[in-house]
Design an enzyme around this catalytic site. Structure first.
Site, PDB file in Angstrom:
ATOM      1  N   HIS A  24       0.866  -1.196   0.000  1.00  0.00           N
ATOM      2  CA  HIS A  24       0.000   0.000   0.000  1.00  0.00           C
ATOM      3  C   HIS A  24       0.890   1.229   0.000  1.00  0.00           C
ATOM      4  CE1 HIS A  24      -3.532  -2.273   2.149  1.00  0.00           C
ATOM      5  NE2 HIS A  24      -3.460  -2.554   0.874  1.00  0.00           N
ATOM      6  N   HIS A  80     -11.686  -9.350  -5.428  1.00  0.00           N
ATOM      7  CA  HIS A  80     -11.280  -8.025  -4.937  1.00  0.00           C
ATOM      8  C   HIS A  80     -10.390  -7.394  -6.007  1.00  0.00           C
ATOM      9  CE1 HIS A  80      -9.666  -4.992  -2.317  1.00  0.00           C
ATOM     10  NE2 HIS A  80      -8.619  -5.648  -1.888  1.00  0.00           N
ATOM     11  N   GLU A  82      -8.160  -4.845  -5.843  1.00  0.00           N
ATOM     12  CA  GLU A  82      -6.882  -4.195  -5.540  1.00  0.00           C
ATOM     13  C   GLU A  82      -5.761  -4.878  -6.342  1.00  0.00           C
ATOM     14  OE1 GLU A  82      -6.183  -3.658  -1.336  1.00  0.00           O
ATOM     15  OE2 GLU A  82      -4.830  -1.983  -1.734  1.00  0.00           O
ATOM     16  N   ASP A  84      -2.832  -6.054  -6.018  1.00  0.00           N
ATOM     17  CA  ASP A  84      -2.081  -7.261  -5.647  1.00  0.00           C
ATOM     18  C   ASP A  84      -2.830  -8.535  -6.035  1.00  0.00           C
ATOM     19  OD1 ASP A  84      -3.771  -6.211  -3.633  1.00  0.00           O
ATOM     20  OD2 ASP A  84      -2.893  -7.517  -2.120  1.00  0.00           O
ATOM     21  N   HIS A 146     -11.660  -6.040   2.883  1.00  0.00           N
ATOM     22  CA  HIS A 146     -11.527  -4.723   3.492  1.00  0.00           C
ATOM     23  C   HIS A 146     -11.883  -3.583   2.557  1.00  0.00           C
ATOM     24  CE1 HIS A 146      -7.557  -3.399   1.633  1.00  0.00           C
ATOM     25  NE2 HIS A 146      -7.727  -4.611   1.153  1.00  0.00           N
ATOM     26  N   ASP A 165      -8.473 -11.363   0.959  1.00  0.00           N
ATOM     27  CA  ASP A 165      -7.582 -10.788   1.979  1.00  0.00           C
ATOM     28  C   ASP A 165      -7.879 -11.297   3.400  1.00  0.00           C
ATOM     29  OD1 ASP A 165      -5.786  -9.088   0.610  1.00  0.00           O
ATOM     30  OD2 ASP A 165      -7.349  -7.586   0.348  1.00  0.00           O
ATOM     31  N   TYR A 193      -1.769  -7.684  10.355  1.00  0.00           N
ATOM     32  CA  TYR A 193      -2.663  -7.405   9.226  1.00  0.00           C
ATOM     33  C   TYR A 193      -4.021  -6.920   9.748  1.00  0.00           C
ATOM     34  CZ  TYR A 193      -4.825  -7.877   4.676  1.00  0.00           C
ATOM     35  OH  TYR A 193      -5.464  -7.594   3.495  1.00  0.00           O
ATOM     36  N   HIS A 226      -3.265 -14.169   0.644  1.00  0.00           N
ATOM     37  CA  HIS A 226      -1.899 -13.869   1.097  1.00  0.00           C
ATOM     38  C   HIS A 226      -1.492 -14.909   2.132  1.00  0.00           C
ATOM     39  CE1 HIS A 226      -1.718  -9.894  -0.728  1.00  0.00           C
ATOM     40  NE2 HIS A 226      -2.835  -9.540  -0.125  1.00  0.00           N
TER      41      HIS A 226
HETATM   42 FE1  FEO Z   1      -6.765  -5.586  -0.498  1.00  0.00          FE
HETATM   43 FE2  FEO Z   1      -4.439  -8.013  -0.707  1.00  0.00          FE
HETATM   44  O1  FEO Z   1      -5.371  -6.509  -1.274  1.00  0.00           O
END
Ligand code: FEO
Length: 397
Positions: A24, A80, A82, A84, A146, A165, A193, A226
């Site tokens: 981030h 999601h 994002e 990554d 999130h 996530d 996290y 992750h």
């Molecule tokens: Fe919200 Fe692992 O990205």
């Protein structure tokens, strides 16, 4: 990295990012690296769940190709958007233009704006299912866990939850499963996290876990996007999430401070000795040499936060700014705070910190501990007594 078969005909085709140290942008430190987990489901309609971070697009495609030709992919689930997890979407869609993306309503315009509006997409809502042959994809929207677009994918025939996530940890590893690694490290990263990313959404976390329990979903494996996959004890991370979301505290104080000429440093240690004498576990951090994300993880399970600063320009020391700003956004629950510091030509640090700590939702102790210039023996004794008094007020059952 060799792909791993996590269940029969379900392959981990993700990548390990050993070298990433900031996530981030500068917001989150990843001392142990991370993984971007992507899962390939071999069935009548081959399906990919989540992709990986953009620079690893070719690695993902190679991992998929080791199992099937991407042209056979029928569905790509985007839990999601994002980067990554969706950064490799353009490469995957180029290799699999026939595939249909399954995503939440909120994710669709985000995919259009980040990448392309020309790809085939189907919107999934909570309760929607898609058969891929012997197996079913069942979707649970998870807004703010999130991001607003976040979604979980569940495969009932496998009792497998793919929650993106949620339940993840930033940890690079050659191993994939919780029974193959040092769980102290994994839980430390899972806690960090949660504290730094999910904490403001704790009420939603509790509701989502209750909703999943009420749905009667059976889970024997949680494969997040992750870190380590929970196959040995998925209940461990669910129970930890419940405790973190409830704001359960230890009988613990975190002392966070910075100092110019050591007066506030001396006060911090004297207060800490009083807290220890009073029976509390104590962690001490001088902020300019500490990692903000690690400190926030310690604050999350502390009943008490004690913050100290000298006064400079009628303000608190800038080394504390990012920490206090972050707390105002994260708003940890059920916690007390107390303030201390030394001052010389002018005062003001505790007053300025007072506003921020209250805004972060802490119940602020009325008394502050302040000294003029350098604390003498008597004042250090008062600091220690202050610590004992704070410990005596601990609100732990
Ligand atoms: Fe919200 Fe692992 O990205």
């Amino acid at each position: 990295m060799i792909q791993a078969e996590i269940k029969k005909n379900i392959f981990w085709v993700g990548v390990v990012d050993w070298n990433i140290r900031y996530f981030h942008g500068p917001m989150y430190t990843t001392h142990r690296g991370t993984t971007y987990n992507s899962y390939l489901l071999l069935d009548e309609q081959p399906t990919l769940v989540d992709t990986v971070f953009t620079p690893f697009s070719e690695d993902l495609l190679n991992n998929i190709r080791a199992v099937i030709d991407p042209k056979q992919l029928k569905y790509i689930v985007v839990n999601h958007v994002e980067m990554d997890h969706s950064g490799a979407l353009p490469a995957v869609m180029e290799a699999a233009p026939q595939a249909t993306i399954l995503c939440s309503e909120k994710a669709a315009p985000s995919i259009d704006k980040h990448f392309s509006s020309s790809w085939k997409k189907q919107i999934m809502k909570s309760g929607d299912t898609v058969s891929i042959g012997k197996r079913t994809l069942a979707f649970v929207e998870a807004p703010m866990l999130h991001w607003p677009d976040s979604m979980f994918t569940y495969i009932p025939e496998e009792k497998l939850l793919l929650p993106n996530d949620a339940f993840g940890q930033h940890i690079a590893s050659s191993a994939r499963f919780d029974d193959e690694v040092d769980m102290t490290e994994v839980m430390q990263e899972a806690k960090k996290y949660y504290a730094n990313i999910l904490l403001p959404f704790s009420s939603l976390v509790l509701k989502k876990i209750e909703e999943v329990v009420e749905m009667g979903i059976e889970i024997d494996m949680i494969a997040p996007s992750h870190g380590i996959i929970w196959r040995n004890d998925p209940g461990k991370i669910i129970n930890a999430y419940v405790e973190w979301a409830k704001g359960t505290n230890k009988n613990k104080a975190t002392v966070v401070y910075d100092t110019m000429w050591d007066s506030t440093d001396k006060m911090a240690h004297a207060i800490a000795s009083g807290l220890v004498e009073g029976g509390m576990e104590v962690k001490i951090f001088r902020m300019s040499v500490s990692d903000r994300n690690d400190v926030i993880a310690e604050v999350m399970d502390s009943e008490l936060l004690v913050v100290g600063s000298p006064t400079i320009n009628r303000e608190f020391i800038p080394a504390l700014s990012a920490f206090l700003d972050d707390l105002m956004g994260l708003k940890p629950k059920n916690k007390r705070a107390a303030l201390f510091g030394s001052s010389g030509w002018s005062r003001g640090a505790t007053k300025q910190m007072d506003e921020r700590v209250k805004k972060a939702g802490f119940t602020l102790h009325d008394e502050t501990m302040e000294v003029y210039w350098v604390p003498g023996e008597e004042e250090l004794q008062q600091c220690s007594e202050f610590g004992k008094k704070l410990a005596a007020g601990a609100n732990i059952e």
